[in-house]
Design a protein around this motif. Sequence first.
Motif, PDB file in Angstrom:
ATOM      1  N   LEU A  64       0.833  -1.190   0.000  1.00 49.15           N
ATOM      2  CA  LEU A  64       0.000   0.000   0.000  1.00 49.15           C
ATOM      3  C   LEU A  64       0.873   1.247   0.000  1.00 49.15           C
ATOM      4  O   LEU A  64       1.833   1.347   0.771  1.00 49.15           O
ATOM      5  CB  LEU A  64      -0.909   0.007   1.234  1.00 49.15           C
ATOM      6  CG  LEU A  64      -1.812  -1.222   1.421  1.00 49.15           C
ATOM      7  CD1 LEU A  64      -2.728  -1.016   2.620  1.00 49.15           C
ATOM      8  CD2 LEU A  64      -2.635  -1.489   0.163  1.00 49.15           C
ATOM      9  N   SER A  65       0.532   2.204  -0.862  1.00 50.67           N
ATOM     10  CA  SER A  65       1.296   3.443  -0.958  1.00 50.67           C
ATOM     11  C   SER A  65       0.358   4.606  -1.251  1.00 50.67           C
ATOM     12  O   SER A  65      -0.731   4.431  -1.790  1.00 50.67           O
ATOM     13  CB  SER A  65       2.366   3.334  -2.051  1.00 50.67           C
ATOM     14  OG  SER A  65       1.754   3.096  -3.312  1.00 50.67           O
ATOM     15  N   PHE A  66       0.799   5.822  -0.905  1.00 49.89           N
ATOM     16  CA  PHE A  66       0.042   7.045  -1.186  1.00 49.89           C
ATOM     17  C   PHE A  66       0.342   7.518  -2.601  1.00 49.89           C
ATOM     18  O   PHE A  66       1.486   7.417  -3.076  1.00 49.89           O
ATOM     19  CB  PHE A  66       0.422   8.158  -0.199  1.00 49.89           C
ATOM     20  CG  PHE A  66      -0.035   7.921   1.210  1.00 49.89           C
ATOM     21  CD1 PHE A  66      -1.362   8.129   1.570  1.00 49.89           C
ATOM     22  CD2 PHE A  66       0.858   7.489   2.182  1.00 49.89           C
ATOM     23  CE1 PHE A  66      -1.785   7.932   2.878  1.00 49.89           C
ATOM     24  CE2 PHE A  66       0.442   7.285   3.488  1.00 49.89           C
ATOM     25  CZ  PHE A  66      -0.883   7.503   3.834  1.00 49.89           C
ATOM     26  N   ASN A  67      -0.662   8.090  -3.269  1.00 47.55           N
ATOM     27  CA  ASN A  67      -0.431   8.750  -4.549  1.00 47.55           C
ATOM     28  C   ASN A  67       0.102  10.164  -4.346  1.00 47.55           C
ATOM     29  O   ASN A  67       0.636  10.772  -5.275  1.00 47.55           O
ATOM     30  CB  ASN A  67      -1.722   8.804  -5.375  1.00 47.55           C
ATOM     31  CG  ASN A  67      -2.135   7.437  -5.883  1.00 47.55           C
ATOM     32  OD1 ASN A  67      -1.290   6.559  -6.051  1.00 47.55           O
ATOM     33  ND2 ASN A  67      -3.418   7.239  -6.114  1.00 47.55           N
ATOM     34  N   ALA A  90      -3.783   4.416   7.103  1.00 46.13           N
ATOM     35  CA  ALA A  90      -2.890   5.508   7.496  1.00 46.13           C
ATOM     36  C   ALA A  90      -3.327   6.768   6.756  1.00 46.13           C
ATOM     37  O   ALA A  90      -4.092   6.707   5.792  1.00 46.13           O
ATOM     38  CB  ALA A  90      -1.438   5.161   7.175  1.00 46.13           C
ATOM     39  N   SER A  91      -2.823   7.939   7.198  1.00 40.35           N
ATOM     40  CA  SER A  91      -3.170   9.179   6.513  1.00 40.35           C
ATOM     41  C   SER A  91      -2.035  10.181   6.610  1.00 40.35           C
ATOM     42  O   SER A  91      -1.228  10.144   7.546  1.00 40.35           O
ATOM     43  CB  SER A  91      -4.452   9.780   7.094  1.00 40.35           C
ATOM     44  OG  SER A  91      -4.271  10.142   8.447  1.00 40.35           O
ATOM     45  N   LEU A  92      -1.987  11.076   5.595  1.00 37.57           N
ATOM     46  CA  LEU A  92      -1.002  12.141   5.555  1.00 37.57           C
ATOM     47  C   LEU A  92      -1.592  13.408   6.166  1.00 37.57           C
ATOM     48  O   LEU A  92      -2.814  13.551   6.301  1.00 37.57           O
ATOM     49  CB  LEU A  92      -0.592  12.418   4.109  1.00 37.57           C
ATOM     50  CG  LEU A  92       0.074  11.276   3.332  1.00 37.57           C
ATOM     51  CD1 LEU A  92       0.293  11.697   1.888  1.00 37.57           C
ATOM     52  CD2 LEU A  92       1.386  10.857   3.978  1.00 37.57           C
ATOM     53  N   VAL A 153      -7.565  15.139  -1.678  1.00 35.35           N
ATOM     54  CA  VAL A 153      -7.763  15.013  -0.228  1.00 35.35           C
ATOM     55  C   VAL A 153      -8.042  13.559   0.148  1.00 35.35           C
ATOM     56  O   VAL A 153      -7.520  13.046   1.152  1.00 35.35           O
ATOM     57  CB  VAL A 153      -8.911  15.935   0.234  1.00 35.35           C
ATOM     58  CG1 VAL A 153      -9.268  15.643   1.697  1.00 35.35           C
ATOM     59  CG2 VAL A 153      -8.535  17.396   0.056  1.00 35.35           C
ATOM     60  N   GLN A 154      -8.844  12.885  -0.639  1.00 36.32           N
ATOM     61  CA  GLN A 154      -9.151  11.471  -0.364  1.00 36.32           C
ATOM     62  C   GLN A 154      -7.894  10.613  -0.412  1.00 36.32           C
ATOM     63  O   GLN A 154      -7.733   9.672   0.368  1.00 36.32           O
ATOM     64  CB  GLN A 154     -10.183  10.952  -1.365  1.00 36.32           C
ATOM     65  CG  GLN A 154     -11.590  11.499  -1.148  1.00 36.32           C
ATOM     66  CD  GLN A 154     -12.553  11.019  -2.222  1.00 36.32           C
ATOM     67  OE1 GLN A 154     -12.166  10.345  -3.175  1.00 36.32           O
ATOM     68  NE2 GLN A 154     -13.819  11.388  -2.060  1.00 36.32           N
ATOM     69  N   GLN A 155      -6.988  10.979  -1.316  1.00 37.18           N
ATOM     70  CA  GLN A 155      -5.757  10.193  -1.459  1.00 37.18           C
ATOM     71  C   GLN A 155      -4.759  10.466  -0.341  1.00 37.18           C
ATOM     72  O   GLN A 155      -3.729   9.806  -0.249  1.00 37.18           O
ATOM     73  CB  GLN A 155      -5.118  10.468  -2.823  1.00 37.18           C
ATOM     74  CG  GLN A 155      -5.926   9.890  -3.978  1.00 37.18           C
ATOM     75  CD  GLN A 155      -5.319  10.190  -5.329  1.00 37.18           C
ATOM     76  OE1 GLN A 155      -4.300  10.884  -5.430  1.00 37.18           O
ATOM     77  NE2 GLN A 155      -5.932   9.665  -6.368  1.00 37.18           N
ATOM     78  N   GLY A 180       4.023   7.037  -4.032  1.00 38.56           N
ATOM     79  CA  GLY A 180       4.378   5.749  -4.626  1.00 38.56           C
ATOM     80  C   GLY A 180       5.265   4.882  -3.763  1.00 38.56           C
ATOM     81  O   GLY A 180       5.603   3.754  -4.154  1.00 38.56           O
ATOM     82  N   THR A 181       5.666   5.368  -2.590  1.00 39.18           N
ATOM     83  CA  THR A 181       6.540   4.581  -1.703  1.00 39.18           C
ATOM     84  C   THR A 181       5.698   3.649  -0.830  1.00 39.18           C
ATOM     85  O   THR A 181       4.719   4.070  -0.224  1.00 39.18           O
ATOM     86  CB  THR A 181       7.365   5.515  -0.799  1.00 39.18           C
ATOM     87  OG1 THR A 181       8.106   6.414  -1.615  1.00 39.18           O
ATOM     88  CG2 THR A 181       8.326   4.710   0.067  1.00 39.18           C
ATOM     89  N   ALA A 182       6.094   2.373  -0.777  1.00 38.85           N
ATOM     90  CA  ALA A 182       5.339   1.394   0.012  1.00 38.85           C
ATOM     91  C   ALA A 182       5.347   1.763   1.488  1.00 38.85           C
ATOM     92  O   ALA A 182       6.413   2.004   2.071  1.00 38.85           O
ATOM     93  CB  ALA A 182       5.922  -0.002  -0.175  1.00 38.85           C
TER      94      ALA A 182
END
Length: 373
Positions: A64-67, A90-92, A153-155, A180-182
């Motif tokens: 799983l990674s963030f865009n 998780a969230s940023l 925001v969703q990403q 893109g980082t796992a």
Amino acid sequence: MIEKLTKSVGCGLAIGALLISTLQAKSEEKTPPTYVNVGEVKEITVPETITAVGHLYAINQVNLSFNNSGKLEHKYFKNGDRVLAGESVASLDDTQDMANLKSLQAQLNLAKQTYQRVQLLKKSGAISQEDIDQKFADLQQAKANVEQQQNVVQQDTLKAPLTGVLGIYQFDVGAYIPSGTAVVQLTQENPLKIRFAIPSDFKPKVAIGNEVSLTTNTYKDKTFTGKVNYISPTVNTDSGTIQIEAEVANDDYLLSPGMFMSVSQILKEDKKILVIPDMAVQVEQQGSFVYALEGGDTVKKVPIETGIIRSGWTQVESGLKKGQKIVTIGGNKLFDGAKVSISDIPPPNFEALSKKIKINMNTDKSGMSTPSK
């Protein structure tokens, strides 16, 4: 003189032979026959199975990674926790993205109000159609900008795409994470799949949907089940085998990807085999043998080839026939040609044993054996 001596010697030899014969007869009379229990070679029906060893795989395993790029603000689970599809993992930090969204939403509200005003002016003819079209385009652009920013925001929140178990988080809260980082690995645990190989000669006997039974030393008293969902169309030229894949239910989450399993697959439900009590089988350097009855009170040593061996009985592949009488108890005291007396101890109940085998054929790891071709 010589003639008398010859007659005397001949008479002595005859008397000696008679005495030896008499002594042997008396010795045999003194040696009673050995008491033994006698059973019968039975024919029972069991499933024909083939066994193999394979190991489990996860059907789905994803990193799983963030865009988006940003600072990690929350981890909603711990390492190794199970999550449901759609749950936040998780969230940023989304402070800036939310500010941008509010700005775009304000622009959208203004565009809506402007378009409503030009619609009123249209009725009085105080505005051109070109200006109306431009204000409508501005409104559509403002809507698109808001939707795009909502997606950004969703990403900022990482959601589980499937139900599974989390691995180890690669970042701590506060760390900057490039897009893109796992961040963490998610593994689907139910169902799993197992891959194993069987000799290519058995390919005509397997089919999609066939049931397989699986056992492992980790859970010695438990049997798991699966269904074949893939049969390789090609044969491995090095081993002469074909690869089989089956899907395995793991509702209680006892199994894990990477586990080695013993696999038993039923090829034929009604294979007939000859069996004898395992206590009848004796082993020597030359192989296995039993004592078979001949003439009712004499035994003969008979070499046999054995097959499936289970608790209580042994399959006989050659050497005996259905219905043949054999010594089951007391054979350790016998020799080829020995005299026996049959005990009144009843032989094992093969009818009950046969029913038990049909029920438990796939649940006992020790009973699995590859049948002869």
